[in-house]
Design a protein around this motif. Structure first.
Motif, PDB file in Angstrom:
ATOM      1  N   ILE A   8       0.843  -1.191   0.000  1.00 10.49           N
ATOM      2  CA  ILE A   8       0.000   0.000   0.000  1.00 10.49           C
ATOM      3  C   ILE A   8       0.883   1.249   0.000  1.00 10.49           C
ATOM      4  O   ILE A   8       0.637   2.204  -0.724  1.00 10.49           O
ATOM      5  N   ALA A  11       2.251   1.940  -3.409  1.00 13.34           N
ATOM      6  CA  ALA A  11       1.204   2.427  -4.317  1.00 13.34           C
ATOM      7  C   ALA A  11       0.851   3.873  -3.970  1.00 13.34           C
ATOM      8  O   ALA A  11       0.744   4.722  -4.864  1.00 13.34           O
ATOM      9  N   ILE A  15       1.157   7.019  -6.468  1.00 13.63           N
ATOM     10  CA  ILE A  15      -0.034   7.785  -6.865  1.00 13.63           C
ATOM     11  C   ILE A  15       0.113   9.246  -6.442  1.00 13.63           C
ATOM     12  O   ILE A  15      -0.265  10.152  -7.175  1.00 13.63           O
ATOM     13  N   ARG A  28      -6.835   7.106  -0.281  1.00 12.58           N
ATOM     14  CA  ARG A  28      -8.255   6.892  -0.560  1.00 12.58           C
ATOM     15  C   ARG A  28      -8.421   6.152  -1.897  1.00 12.58           C
ATOM     16  O   ARG A  28      -9.213   5.220  -2.032  1.00 12.58           O
ATOM     17  N   LEU A  29      -7.642   6.579  -2.907  1.00 12.18           N
ATOM     18  CA  LEU A  29      -7.729   5.939  -4.224  1.00 12.18           C
ATOM     19  C   LEU A  29      -7.248   4.485  -4.144  1.00 12.18           C
ATOM     20  O   LEU A  29      -7.867   3.586  -4.723  1.00 12.18           O
ATOM     21  N   ALA A  30      -6.149   4.259  -3.409  1.00  8.61           N
ATOM     22  CA  ALA A  30      -5.603   2.907  -3.286  1.00  8.61           C
ATOM     23  C   ALA A  30      -6.620   1.990  -2.600  1.00  8.61           C
ATOM     24  O   ALA A  30      -6.864   0.865  -3.070  1.00  8.61           O
ATOM     25  N   LEU A  31      -7.239   2.467  -1.529  1.00  7.98           N
ATOM     26  CA  LEU A  31      -8.207   1.634  -0.818  1.00  7.98           C
ATOM     27  C   LEU A  31      -9.453   1.407  -1.671  1.00  7.98           C
ATOM     28  O   LEU A  31     -10.077   0.341  -1.601  1.00  7.98           O
ATOM     29  N   HIS A  32      -9.783   2.401  -2.493  1.00  9.73           N
ATOM     30  CA  HIS A  32     -10.906   2.217  -3.428  1.00  9.73           C
ATOM     31  C   HIS A  32     -10.597   1.078  -4.397  1.00  9.73           C
ATOM     32  O   HIS A  32     -11.440   0.210  -4.634  1.00  9.73           O
ATOM     33  N   LEU A  33      -9.372   1.091  -4.937  1.00  8.54           N
ATOM     34  CA  LEU A  33      -8.986   0.040  -5.898  1.00  8.54           C
ATOM     35  C   LEU A  33      -9.005  -1.331  -5.234  1.00  8.54           C
ATOM     36  O   LEU A  33      -9.375  -2.324  -5.864  1.00  8.54           O
ATOM     37  N   LEU A  34      -8.626  -1.379  -3.953  1.00  6.34           N
ATOM     38  CA  LEU A  34      -8.626  -2.665  -3.240  1.00  6.34           C
ATOM     39  C   LEU A  34     -10.037  -3.223  -3.105  1.00  6.34           C
ATOM     40  O   LEU A  34     -10.240  -4.435  -3.058  1.00  6.34           O
TER      41      LEU A  34
END
Lengths: 206, 206
Positions: A8, A11, A15, A28-34
């Motif tokens: 994470i 990433a 980003i 926030r974007l990384a957790l969204h992708l997860l």
């Protein structure tokens, strides 16, 4: 920020290197992708990599293109006697979206800025001159429109190009500056308002 | 929006699927990547894909982890008698960043919300009960802190968990609600202000 996972963290770091995206947004974007299916991340990363490695630039106007010559330069529906000179690629998109222009483009890739070490040689000015010179009899360039930013650098660049084109007998015009449509006089800066009075045009309601 | 290149269009479409990123921002990001070295796009897309495909979730607390058991659950420096229950992974990061908590966590993965079809079975509530039950004599769970959102769904979830834990003689607490530090009374909503008067605490300056 402490991350529970190195993956994470990597990433988020990557980003957040994008302009206007901080660590919090990146997380926030990384957790969204997860939370999404794996295919979403797959197609996102593939699209980015494919774009970066395979995109081409038009050899004539230097706009982004899928081929050696872009769709606009290759089209026979465009008016080949007018070239609109812009600073960057998004400017082409902006003008295209107005649907008010049917000529060709020329992307300079910047404006003259001694402060940032950008001289005329760093820009695609020589290739513009070459285009104008080499335009054949039946599709002669008759006008160059300068659609450059209304800054000192933009004005310097406009002045430089105008001087080079003047000798060749080409008409050079610049996009109109003034009060934006829907703009209130009260809230317009004094330079724009002052210039809009000096450069007033004949009133001709249609 | 008309794109000069299919590659750009694909990339913009993929990027703009991310939350809070529209087409215009996506285009700006794409053009930024085009200006950077190829390695920037490469490491970005690799980091995203690697994160999505290789990330694990801790089998104990369901937080993101590089291994089967996350760093917090594996650490012997943490107080194993307290479990803080949160809704989502970012909540763990938020509490960790306060440096005020040294216990363990439990990520529910949501809150009870009949409106969105989320019942107790969709959340990691059963595994929380199992953790509490199976805690051995020398590291017995003595307190569960509920750090859930101050919404109706959060309150419902808190009520549900409290009722399940009450039978087991575990102390259940919830994080304090009230005026944020630095907050002005004048601008605080009446519900928060009203509850902060009802739930007033003894004044004890240190």
């Amino acid at each position: 920020m402490n991350f529970p996972s190195k993956l994470i963290e990597d990433a988020v770091n990557e980003i957040s290197r994008l302009p206007g995206i901080g660590k919090k947004t990146a997380l926030r974007l990384a957790l969204h992708l997860l939370k999404q299916k794996e295919s979403v991340s797959e197609s996102l990363s593939q699209a980015i990599l494919k774009m970066r490695t395979e995109v081409k630039y038009c050899t004539i106007c230097h706009n982004i293109s899928d081929a050696d010559i872009c769709g606009i330069c290759a089209s026979n529906k465009r008016d080949r006697s007018i070239i609109c000179v812009v600073e960057e690629i998004p400017d082409v998109l902006a003008i295209e979206n107005t649907a008010q222009y049917n000529g060709l483009y020329h992307v300079l890739g910047g404006v003259i800025s001694p402060m940032h070490g950008v001289g005329p040689d760093e820009l695609k000015i020589a290739s513009l001159m070459k285009r104008v010179e080499e335009s054949s009899e039946n599709s002669k360039v008759s006008e160059v429109i300068l659609a450059l930013p209304a800054t000192m650098e933009g004005d310097t660049t406009a002045f430089y190009i105008t001087r080079m084109l003047a000798a060749k007998g080409i008409k050079v015009s610049t996009i109109a500056r003034g009060i934006p449509i829907g703009g209130e006089l009260e809230f317009t800066d004094e330079v724009t308002l002052g210039r809009s009075i000096l450069t007033r045009v004949n009133y001709s309601p249609e």
